[in-house]
Motif scaffolding. Structure first.
Motif, PDB file in Angstrom:
ATOM      1  N   UNK A  59       0.807  -1.184  -0.113  1.00 56.05           N
ATOM      2  CA  UNK A  59       0.048   0.047   0.214  1.00 56.05           C
ATOM      3  C   UNK A  59       0.775   1.280   0.000  1.00 56.05           C
ATOM      4  N   UNK A  60       2.087   1.250  -0.420  1.00 58.21           N
ATOM      5  CA  UNK A  60       2.970   2.379  -0.333  1.00 58.21           C
ATOM      6  C   UNK A  60       2.764   3.285  -1.826  1.00 58.21           C
ATOM      7  N   UNK A  61       2.658   4.579  -1.624  1.00 54.38           N
ATOM      8  CA  UNK A  61       2.172   5.493  -2.645  1.00 54.38           C
ATOM      9  C   UNK A  61       3.382   6.453  -2.881  1.00 54.38           C
ATOM     10  N   UNK A  62       4.079   6.332  -4.094  1.00 54.98           N
ATOM     11  CA  UNK A  62       5.176   7.392  -4.112  1.00 54.98           C
ATOM     12  C   UNK A  62       4.522   8.217  -5.226  1.00 54.98           C
ATOM     13  N   UNK A  63       4.262   9.415  -4.928  1.00 56.61           N
ATOM     14  CA  UNK A  63       3.462  10.124  -6.171  1.00 56.61           C
ATOM     15  C   UNK A  63       3.959  11.577  -6.251  1.00 56.61           C
ATOM     16  N   UNK A  64       3.909  12.342  -7.175  1.00 52.74           N
ATOM     17  CA  UNK A  64       4.274  13.586  -7.433  1.00 52.74           C
ATOM     18  C   UNK A  64       5.536  14.148  -7.070  1.00 52.74           C
ATOM     19  N   UNK A  65       6.720  13.533  -7.347  1.00 53.03           N
ATOM     20  CA  UNK A  65       8.044  13.815  -6.884  1.00 53.03           C
ATOM     21  C   UNK A  65       8.991  14.362  -8.021  1.00 53.03           C
ATOM     22  N   UNK A  66       9.761  15.041  -7.753  1.00 45.84           N
ATOM     23  CA  UNK A  66      10.676  15.391  -8.907  1.00 45.84           C
ATOM     24  C   UNK A  66      12.079  15.282  -8.347  1.00 45.84           C
ATOM     25  N   UNK A  67      12.635  14.203  -9.252  1.00 43.96           N
ATOM     26  CA  UNK A  67      13.998  13.657  -8.602  1.00 43.96           C
ATOM     27  C   UNK A  67      14.788  13.991  -9.860  1.00 43.96           C
ATOM     28  N   UNK A  68      15.991  14.545  -9.386  1.00 41.36           N
ATOM     29  CA  UNK A  68      17.096  15.087 -10.571  1.00 41.36           C
ATOM     30  C   UNK A  68      18.577  15.021 -10.178  1.00 41.36           C
ATOM     31  N   UNK A  69      19.246  14.559 -11.046  1.00 47.28           N
ATOM     32  CA  UNK A  69      21.021  14.594 -10.938  1.00 47.28           C
ATOM     33  C   UNK A  69      21.359  13.629  -9.757  1.00 47.28           C
ATOM     34  N   UNK A  70      20.895  12.515 -10.035  1.00 53.41           N
ATOM     35  CA  UNK A  70      21.059  11.414  -9.097  1.00 53.41           C
ATOM     36  C   UNK A  70      22.316  10.347  -9.694  1.00 53.41           C
ATOM     37  N   UNK A  71      23.236   9.828  -8.577  1.00 56.27           N
ATOM     38  CA  UNK A  71      24.221   8.957  -8.947  1.00 56.27           C
ATOM     39  C   UNK A  71      23.798   7.532  -9.232  1.00 56.27           C
ATOM     40  N   UNK A  72      22.693   7.267  -9.031  1.00 57.01           N
ATOM     41  CA  UNK A  72      21.916   5.742  -9.002  1.00 57.01           C
ATOM     42  C   UNK A  72      20.529   5.849  -9.249  1.00 57.01           C
ATOM     43  N   UNK A  73      19.826   4.970  -8.875  1.00 57.20           N
ATOM     44  CA  UNK A  73      18.237   4.843  -9.267  1.00 57.20           C
ATOM     45  C   UNK A  73      17.582   5.868  -8.360  1.00 57.20           C
ATOM     46  N   UNK A  74      16.394   6.201  -9.071  1.00 55.01           N
ATOM     47  CA  UNK A  74      15.608   7.609  -8.338  1.00 55.01           C
ATOM     48  C   UNK A  74      14.769   6.875  -7.635  1.00 55.01           C
ATOM     49  N   UNK A  75      13.908   5.760  -7.927  1.00 55.53           N
ATOM     50  CA  UNK A  75      12.941   5.051  -7.341  1.00 55.53           C
ATOM     51  C   UNK A  75      12.978   3.573  -7.183  1.00 55.53           C
TER      52      UNK A  75
END
Length: 186
Positions: free
Chosen positions: A56-72
């Motif tokens: 039941x986890x909800x990962x919503x409406x995020x802005x991830x940028x400029x990362x060395x590895x996986x975002x989500x």
């Protein structure tokens, strides 16, 4: 570097790496994270290790940028068999310029059987810089999920990639093409 930025980075990484035992529904709305410190090369920004206890986890409406590895990253089982990891939602996120230093990951990465999990209407741009850098990556034994309405642009390897998965998944309307989505993988 100012002390408050160092402390914020440290606290964020502690929270994201914790083995969270939370209520039945969890909402992750990180907002906007960019240019994560590159000395945490193997850490995802939004990692939910949902091995046996998270649904039941909800990962919503995020802005991830400029990362060395996986975002989500959602899931933690590289073999067949159901776990309690199910009914998760990854939706309407923007994940850009990821996989800049580490390999074998994606803008959005899932692993293991996750019945009812949906990956919907996300935008992944510029995933690459090292080996096996995908837009959306369904790793070993991923199954029983829906992947729809996502758009991936500029992945170094594959937009949507499956690695040794089950056959009970729905892929449709991705990359602006209506109907079943063409997949690459094993």
């Amino acid at each position: 570097e100012p002390l408050h930025e160092v402390l914020a980075d440290h606290l964020l990484n502690q929270l994201l790496e914790a083995d969270l035992r939370l209520p039945s529904e969890l909402r992750v709305g990180l907002g906007r994270i960019s240019e994560q410190r590159l000395d945490f090369r193997g850490a995802e920004v939004a990692r939910i290790d949902l091995y046996q206890h998270r649904a039941g986890t909800r990962i919503e409406r995020n802005h991830l940028r400029g990362l060395p590895y996986t975002g989500i990253s959602v899931g933690w089982r590289w073999g067949p068999g159901l776990t309690n990891c199910h009914s998760n939602l990854i939706a309407k996120n923007s994940v850009e310029e990821v996989m800049r230093q580490a390999g074998d990951g994606a803008g959005i990465y899932v692993v293991g059987e996750q019945p009812g999990t949906r990956i919907l209407e996300n935008y992944v741009r510029d995933s690459g810089g090292n080996y096996w850098a995908h837009g959306i990556y369904m790793d070993e034994s991923s199954d029983h999920m829906e992947v729809a309405g996502n758009y991936v642009n500029g992945a170094a390897d594959h937009s949507l990639f499956m690695n040794r998965n089950g056959l009970n998944q729905v892929f449709r309307d991705n990359n602006g093409e209506p109907g079943p989505t063409r997949l690459e993988g094993k």
